[in-house]
Design a protein around this motif. Structure first.
Motif, PDB file in Angstrom:
ATOM      1  N   PRO A  13       0.825  -1.201   0.000  1.00  0.00           N
ATOM      2  CA  PRO A  13       0.000   0.000   0.000  1.00  0.00           C
ATOM      3  C   PRO A  13       0.862   1.256   0.000  1.00  0.00           C
ATOM      4  CG  PRO A  13      -0.839  -1.591   1.571  1.00  0.00           C
ATOM      5  CD  PRO A  13       0.479  -2.125   1.090  1.00  0.00           C
ATOM      6  N   MET A 277     -12.488  -5.893   0.710  1.00  0.00           N
ATOM      7  CA  MET A 277     -12.350  -4.590   1.361  1.00  0.00           C
ATOM      8  C   MET A 277     -12.659  -4.615   2.850  1.00  0.00           C
ATOM      9  SD  MET A 277     -15.894  -2.823  -0.061  1.00  0.00           S
ATOM     10  CE  MET A 277     -16.055  -1.647   1.289  1.00  0.00           C
ATOM     11  N   SER A 280     -10.461  -2.494   4.801  1.00  0.00           N
ATOM     12  CA  SER A 280     -10.076  -1.268   4.103  1.00  0.00           C
ATOM     13  C   SER A 280     -10.790  -0.046   4.663  1.00  0.00           C
ATOM     14  CB  SER A 280     -10.366  -1.419   2.604  1.00  0.00           C
ATOM     15  OG  SER A 280      -9.599  -2.462   2.046  1.00  0.00           O
ATOM     16  N   THR A 281     -10.333   0.387   5.831  1.00  0.00           N
ATOM     17  CA  THR A 281     -10.761   1.670   6.386  1.00  0.00           C
ATOM     18  C   THR A 281      -9.504   2.483   6.684  1.00  0.00           C
ATOM     19  OG1 THR A 281     -10.722   0.942   8.697  1.00  0.00           O
ATOM     20  CG2 THR A 281     -12.773   0.585   7.465  1.00  0.00           C
ATOM     21  N   ARG A 285      -6.140   0.686   8.157  1.00  0.00           N
ATOM     22  CA  ARG A 285      -4.941   0.728   7.322  1.00  0.00           C
ATOM     23  C   ARG A 285      -3.784   1.402   8.055  1.00  0.00           C
ATOM     24  NH1 ARG A 285      -4.268   0.382   1.886  1.00  0.00           N
ATOM     25  NH2 ARG A 285      -5.735  -1.325   2.182  1.00  0.00           N
TER      26      ARG A 285
END
Length: 310
Positions: A13, A277, A280-281, A285
């Motif tokens: 990421p 996801m 995926s916040t 993250r």
């Protein structure tokens, strides 16, 4: 002091990439033309960094012998842990910090699948509401929840079930102390459940754990929710069950060959598909990135990891 050199197994990421580059020298393994020859050569790396989705096979573990591999993510099915043990590689992952957000998303999938929320959204946006009423969904409150894998995430999902008045049973390797409802037979759990939710680990032990027999037991009024790993579900059997009307619907965040998803699952009216996801916040993250860095710094300063993989 000179900065440590890390072998980067695959893309990371953006936030983690930039934070690591501030602290370490990174070398991108996935850009090497001859990966095997590169790994076989003597390299001056102090450790490695990876994600759960990137394979760390025996060749990587041998190259990292006696050193550290910090993994961004919880799943370890793509990490050759037996080789890590043989070569004394210290492996960390990022548990706990993503538990609550993944559990939230699991409940989002339950509601979205049963109440057909994405379909209703598309129905309104397309203007169809002017011509007819939207169809009926399925109630969630009071229904029976079966959980496959009552680890950290499964337990967080179970805690939330009380708010929906849902009785819960679970399947796994062994019953959990103080938690009633253990069901050693997965088919029996599927027969009992209105919603069968997968939160177990991936890997060979759970490959196609949910097969045609389990799906048949769940039945035409049942829903399959998968926030575990795509490999846990036999997707051919899932497509057949949906096609024949022997399963009520499915809510999926993970897939066998992601990001590839079969056209049938993408187009089926009773399937909700999400792009892996669950964690995926912004908050999760950041916490995962910090834990990767904290593990590396702890190892280089003291030789100990904060969250070693068992």
């Amino acid at each position: 002091m000179p900065r440590q050199r890390l072998l980067q197994i695959g893309p990371l990421p953006e936030g983690l990439q930039s934070r690591l580059e501030e602290r370490y020298h990174l070398h991108p393994l996935w850009l090497e033309g001859d990966r095997e020859s590169f790994l076989a050569a003597a390299t001056p790396f102090d450790g490695a960094v990876t994600m759960s989705r990137h394979a760390c096979d025996e060749a990587v573990m041998k190259a990292m012998s006696g050193r550290v591999i910090a993994c961004f993510g919880v799943g370890t099915e793509r990490l050759d842990l037996s080789a890590a043990q043989r070569f004394s590689v210290h492996v960390s992952n990022t548990p706990d910090v993503l538990t609550e957000c993944v559990a939230d998303l699991a409940w989002g999938l339950i509601l979205a699948t049963a109440r057909q929320i994405p379909q209703a959204h598309a129905f309104v946006r397309s203007g169809q509401w002017h011509q007819r009423a939207f169809g009926l969904g399925t109630r969630v409150h009071g229904k029976r929840l079966g959980i496959v894998g009552l680890g950290r995430i499964g337990h967080a999902i179970w805690r939330r079930s009380a708010g929906f008045g849902m009785p819960m049973r679970y399947h796994g390797n062994a019953p959990k102390a103080g938690i009633p409802g253990y069901e050693p037979d997965l088919v029996a759990l599927a027969q009992w459940s209105d919603f069968l939710l997968l939160s177990c680990q991936g890997g060979p032990e759970t490959h196609h754990l949910v097969n045609r027999t389990v799906l048949d037991a769940l039945g035409p009024g049942g829903f399959l929710i998968n926030i575990a790993r795509g490999s846990v579900v036999d997707e051919t059997a899932l497509a057949q069950a949906l096609s024949h009307g022997t399963l009520g619907g499915a809510g999926l965040d993970v897939y066998a060959s992601e990001p590839g998803i079969s056209a049938f699952l993408l187009e089926h009216q009773h399937v909700v598909t999400l792009p892996h996801m669950a964690a995926s916040t912004h908050e999760t993250r950041q916490a995962m990135e910090e834990l990767v860095i904290d593990n590396l710094e702890s190892y280089f300063q003291s030789g100990r990891l904060l969250t070693p993989v068992p």
